[in-house]
Design an enzyme around this catalytic site. Structure first.
Site, mmCIF file in Angstrom:
data_model
loop_
_atom_site.group_PDB
_atom_site.id
_atom_site.type_symbol
_atom_site.label_atom_id
_atom_site.label_comp_id
_atom_site.label_asym_id
_atom_site.label_seq_id
_atom_site.Cartn_x
_atom_site.Cartn_y
_atom_site.Cartn_z
ATOM 1 N N LYS A 216 0.849 -1.186 0.000
ATOM 2 C CA LYS A 216 0.000 0.000 0.000
ATOM 3 C C LYS A 216 0.882 1.232 0.000
ATOM 4 C CE LYS A 216 -4.190 1.641 0.179
ATOM 5 N NZ LYS A 216 -3.810 2.636 -0.832
ATOM 6 N N LYS B 24 4.737 2.139 8.801
ATOM 7 C CA LYS B 24 3.499 2.846 9.154
ATOM 8 C C LYS B 24 2.327 1.876 9.257
ATOM 9 C CE LYS B 24 2.930 6.705 7.038
ATOM 10 N NZ LYS B 24 2.647 7.713 5.992
ATOM 11 N N LYS C 124 5.319 2.504 -2.762
ATOM 12 C CA LYS C 124 5.219 3.904 -3.165
ATOM 13 C C LYS C 124 5.448 3.981 -4.662
ATOM 14 C CE LYS C 124 4.344 7.751 -0.897
ATOM 15 N NZ LYS C 124 3.381 7.841 0.218
ATOM 16 N N THR D 114 -5.824 12.354 6.340
ATOM 17 C CA THR D 114 -4.440 12.516 6.809
ATOM 18 C C THR D 114 -4.315 13.743 7.700
ATOM 19 O OG1 THR D 114 -3.670 11.502 4.745
ATOM 20 C CG2 THR D 114 -2.031 12.619 6.110
ATOM 21 N N ASN E 292 -3.077 19.150 0.753
ATOM 22 C CA ASN E 292 -4.146 18.349 1.350
ATOM 23 C C ASN E 292 -3.938 18.139 2.840
ATOM 24 O OD1 ASN E 292 -5.008 15.299 2.109
ATOM 25 N ND2 ASN E 292 -6.522 16.229 0.752
#
Length: 447
Positions: free
Chosen positions: A95, A119, A131, A215, A246
């Site tokens: 992910k 994480k 990523k 987030t 964001n």
């Protein structure tokens, strides 16, 4: 045909930029240094990792580099370079976000993928780390050029993507529309709609309530707990936020709603400061109109460098990596450093800040709200059953709080074995690395 002139392809400017490569290498070296420090503490505490296991956890599982052409609106063809890195898939599908930025390099993506592994393990969701990215300035492309680039990049990395194998998400420079294009491209190739192959999508095509805000909102959920631990009432807390994309914008909005004073924010163009607190809803509207915080009338201009050294209760770096270094760390005056960005603090700066007594909330904990909400979206897509935004926020807050106090407990547990008081980053990484290591040993080494 003889006499025809063939023009050399135009590569993305940062493809071989020495500065971009230097920054990427610095991020990767920081990720490795953090891992090695945590592995050393685990060994000192009586939980050593075998040498072969250490090498396995330090290295990415696979790396894909793609060079691909995109037809521009004027008919010319331009070459771009993209990446997708899977760091570890032991605990579940990989992910991680997809980043569109001129300075994207393989080394940067590799570091970000490793941090994603820790994480996901830290907040205990069943994912590994990945990523991706393309070296491009998305603001320099037209909407049609951006769509063509996205669909071609998605096609190039589709051999790695799968709802049960690798699930991308938004990151710097990407958004829900780009995720929708990726989902549609993958679905066209497979012959049927597969919403679970990507998260961070619009609600209309399988997105989840609360994902866009997750987030930044999650950053403030964790900050609220850090303020409690440090006995600072949130209504009296002052915050400075570097980065107003964001993550930074929603962290600021959430802080404003909680009653905290956001006294400074900045973006790539500059910043704005007001000692009595900025009107964040009005600032958001200003940014919507002007695409920058610069020029907001109810505040004074401030540089990014000045913002980082303001005397505030909470500093939230929410931009890119390597913002707090050995050079500026001695000037940091914040009591709490909450890492909204990935890798904003170098290992050398970490040591300085810990000695100064700064309470560091590490990135793999502080900004995990996004991947938690992505996990919720993925689960909902797989079962075609969706939750309310209240359910999303409640579940996310519960997971973040649990992880926060697990990190505090781990820091206290590891102190007798050489961990410095307040080194919450190493405590968080030790906890996450141990979970991945145990999962690896339980699964066994195939064949």
């Amino acid at each position: 045909m003889e006499g025809d002139r063939i023009e050399a392809p135009i590569y993305s400017p940062s493809y071989s930029s020495p500065e971009a490569i230097r920054k990427g290498l610095q991020a990767w070296q920081a990720a490795l240094a953090q891992f090695d420090k945590a592995a050393h503490i685990l060994e000192a505490s009586g939980h050593p990792l075998k040498r072969g296991l250490i090498e396995f956890l330090r290295r990415p599982k696979r790396e894909l580099i793609v060079n691909f052409p995109v037809q521009m609106d004027d008919g010319s063809i331009r070459m771009f370079t993209g990446y997708r890195v899977h760091h570890n898939a032991v605990r579940g599908p990989t992910k991680g976000g997809i980043r569109y930025h001129p300075d994207v390099t393989l080394e940067e993506v590799r570091a970000l993928a490793m941090w994603m592994t820790w994480k996901c393990a830290l907040v205990n969701i069943p994912y590994g780390g990945a990523k991706g990215g393309v070296a491009v300035d998305p603001n320099a492309l037209s909407p049609r050029e951006l769509e063509r680039l996205t669909r071609r990049y998605a096609t190039e990395i589709s051999l790695l993507m799968h709802p049960g194998g690798d699930v991308p998400a938004p990151d710097v420079g990407t958004n829900p529309q780009i995720m929708a294009w990726i989902m549609d491209t993958y679905s066209m190739h497979t012959g049927f709609t597969q919403p679970a192959v990507v998260t961070g999508k619009p609600l209309e095509v399988g997105g989840t309530m609360g994902r866009v805000e997750a987030t930044g909102r999650g950053v403030m959920m964790v900050v609220a707990e850090a303020l409690k631990v440090n006995r600072i009432p949130i209504e009296q807390a002052t915050l400075a936020i570097q980065g107003f994309g964001n993550v930074g914008s929603y962290a600021a909005l959430t802080a404003h709603q909680m009653g905290a004073k956001v006294v400074a924010v900045s973006d790539v163009h500059g910043g704005v400061y007001h000692p009595k607190g900025l009107n964040i809803p009005q600032l958001v509207e200003h940014v919507r109109r002007h695409r920058t915080v610069v020029g907001f009338p109810e505040g004074e201009p401030i540089s990014n460098a000045e913002l980082l050294t303001l005397k505030v209760d909470v500093l939230i770096p929410a931009a890119l990596e390597n913002q707090i270094t050995a050079e500026n760390a001695p000037s940091i005056q914040a009591r709490i450093l909450a890492e909204g960005a990935n890798g904003p603090t170098t290992p050398e700066a970490d040591e300085i800040l810990i000695e100064k007594g700064v309470f560091i909330v590490p990135d793999i904990l502080c900004n995990a709200g996004g991947v938690i909400a992505s996990y919720f979206e993925w689960v909902q897509d797989l079962q075609s059953f969706f939750w309310t935004e209240e359910e999303i926020n409640s579940r996310m807050e519960r997971i973040l709080k649990r992880a926060f106090y697990e990190v505090l407990a781990k820091e206290e547990e590891l102190r007798p074995y050489g961990l410095k008081r307040g080194d919450y980053r190493t405590a968080a990484q030790a906890l996450a690395i141990w979970r991945v290591a145990q999962a690896t040993l339980i699964r066994g080494i195939y064949p």
